[in-house]
Design an enzyme around this catalytic site. Structure first.
Site, short mmCIF file in Angstrom:
data_model
loop_
_atom_site.label_atom_id
_atom_site.label_comp_id
_atom_site.label_asym_id
_atom_site.label_seq_id
_atom_site.Cartn_x
_atom_site.Cartn_y
_atom_site.Cartn_z
N LYS A 13 89.77 5.45 33.97
CA LYS A 13 89.63 4.58 35.14
C LYS A 13 90.01 3.12 34.82
O LYS A 13 90.74 2.50 35.57
CB LYS A 13 88.17 4.59 35.66
N ARG A 87 78.77 5.11 41.89
CA ARG A 87 78.52 6.19 40.94
C ARG A 87 77.45 7.15 41.45
O ARG A 87 77.11 8.11 40.77
CB ARG A 87 78.06 5.61 39.61
N ARG A 126 87.67 5.22 20.93
CA ARG A 126 87.98 3.94 21.59
C ARG A 126 87.40 2.77 20.81
O ARG A 126 86.27 2.82 20.34
CB ARG A 126 87.36 4.00 22.99
N ARG A 159 81.97 0.38 21.34
CA ARG A 159 80.86 0.17 22.27
C ARG A 159 79.68 1.02 21.83
O ARG A 159 79.86 2.17 21.44
CB ARG A 159 81.28 0.60 23.69
N ARG A 170 76.17 10.64 28.94
CA ARG A 170 76.91 10.04 30.05
C ARG A 170 77.63 11.11 30.86
O ARG A 170 77.69 11.05 32.10
CB ARG A 170 77.91 9.01 29.52
P1 AMP Z 1 81.33 2.04 32.19
O1 AMP Z 1 81.88 0.89 31.44
O2 AMP Z 1 81.88 2.16 33.59
O3 AMP Z 1 81.43 3.33 31.42
O4 AMP Z 1 79.76 1.75 32.38
C1 AMP Z 1 78.91 1.57 31.28
C2 AMP Z 1 77.46 1.77 31.69
O5 AMP Z 1 77.10 0.79 32.67
C3 AMP Z 1 77.14 3.11 32.34
O6 AMP Z 1 76.91 4.15 31.39
C4 AMP Z 1 75.87 2.75 33.12
O7 AMP Z 1 74.75 2.63 32.27
C5 AMP Z 1 76.20 1.35 33.62
N1 AMP Z 1 76.89 1.40 34.95
C6 AMP Z 1 78.15 1.00 35.22
N2 AMP Z 1 78.43 1.16 36.52
C7 AMP Z 1 77.33 1.70 37.09
C8 AMP Z 1 77.00 2.12 38.40
N3 AMP Z 1 77.87 2.06 39.42
N4 AMP Z 1 75.76 2.63 38.61
C9 AMP Z 1 74.85 2.71 37.62
N5 AMP Z 1 75.10 2.36 36.35
C10 AMP Z 1 76.33 1.84 36.08
#
Ligand code: AMP
Length: 216
Positions: A13, A87, A126, A159, A170
């Site tokens: 994404k 999400r 990554r 990360r 996740r």
């Molecule tokens: P990402 O970088 O998109 O993989 O997001 C990293 C983490 O941020 C996720 O595993 C969640 O803990 C939190 N997060 C990001 N976006 C959302 C969302 N829309 N709703 C809830 N948690 C989120």
């Protein structure tokens, strides 16, 4: 144009949103990046989100929805591409409600479909630059010097939620809480499905083909 990219962690994404934002001149809004920035700056929201993020759980809707609707409100007229938000079905409904208040809707939702093994390999390999945010991969997108960012020579980091155990969590959460969004958007007739197991450049071309048809 207002676009949402759906897909499991590691489906690509972030990478594809950067391409989309550049080609169609859209604001790229990544909920994960905004939360990580909040953590780095030690904001109240960043502190509240920390334990959820570290364990691979979703941050509660009430925190995320307000944060993202606020950011979307700052987007220029040309539109935005959302990366990591919504999400949950509840987040999507809140987003629709807020856009409707301004007579707006989401124009296209693209679901990037990638297999579990592919995304685990992508995520656990990554590495990113803590300074400029550039993203690398230990096998498929190596920096010129191992462990060092090509742009600013900073040491690359993994990360904390990109380790195998957290990634599995996740993915489980994705299946339970986020995958139902595919049906939500299918019913709204603006869903496009795309195979995202392939290399980023191949996915990018397929994605551009779909979105070009919308802006023509
Ligand atoms: P990402 O970088 O998109 O993989 O997001 C990293 C983490 O941020 C996720 O595993 C969640 O803990 C939190 N997060 C990001 N976006 C959302 C969302 N829309 N709703 C809830 N948690 C989120």
């Amino acid at each position: 144009m207002r676009v949402v990219l759906l897909g499991a962690p590691g489906a690509g994404k972030g990478t594809q949103c950067k391409y989309i934002a550049a080609r169609y001149d859209l604001l790229h809004l990544s909920s994960g990046d905004i939360l990580r920035r909040g953590r780095a700056e030690d904001t109240e929201l960043g502190k509240q989100a920390q334990s959820y993020m570290d364990s691979g759980a979703l941050v509660p809707d009430e925190l995320i929805v307000e944060m993202m609707i606020d950011e979307i409100g700052k987007a220029p007229k040309g539109g935005f591409v959302l990366d990591g938000f919504p999400r949950t079905v509840n987040q999507a409904a809140e987003l629709d409600k807020s856009l409707a208040e301004h007579g707006q809707t989401i124009d296209a939702v693209v679901n990037l479909k990638a297999g579990d093994e592919v995304v685990i390999k992508r995520i656990t390999g990554r590495r990113s630059c803590p300074k400029c945010g550039a993203v690398y991969h230990i096998e498929s997108l190596k920096p010129k010097v191992e462990g060092i960012c090509d742009h600013d020579r900073a040491g690359l980091v993994q990360r904390p939620d990109d380790t195998v155990d957290v990634v599995r969590n996740r993915l489980r959460n994705y299946c339970e809480q986020t995958a139902p969004l595919v049906d939500y958007y299918r019913q709204k007739n603006n869903l496009h499905q795309l195979d995202a197991d392939a290399d980023a450049e191949i996915v990018r071309e397929a994605l551009f083909e779909k979105l070009d048809a919308l802006v023509r």
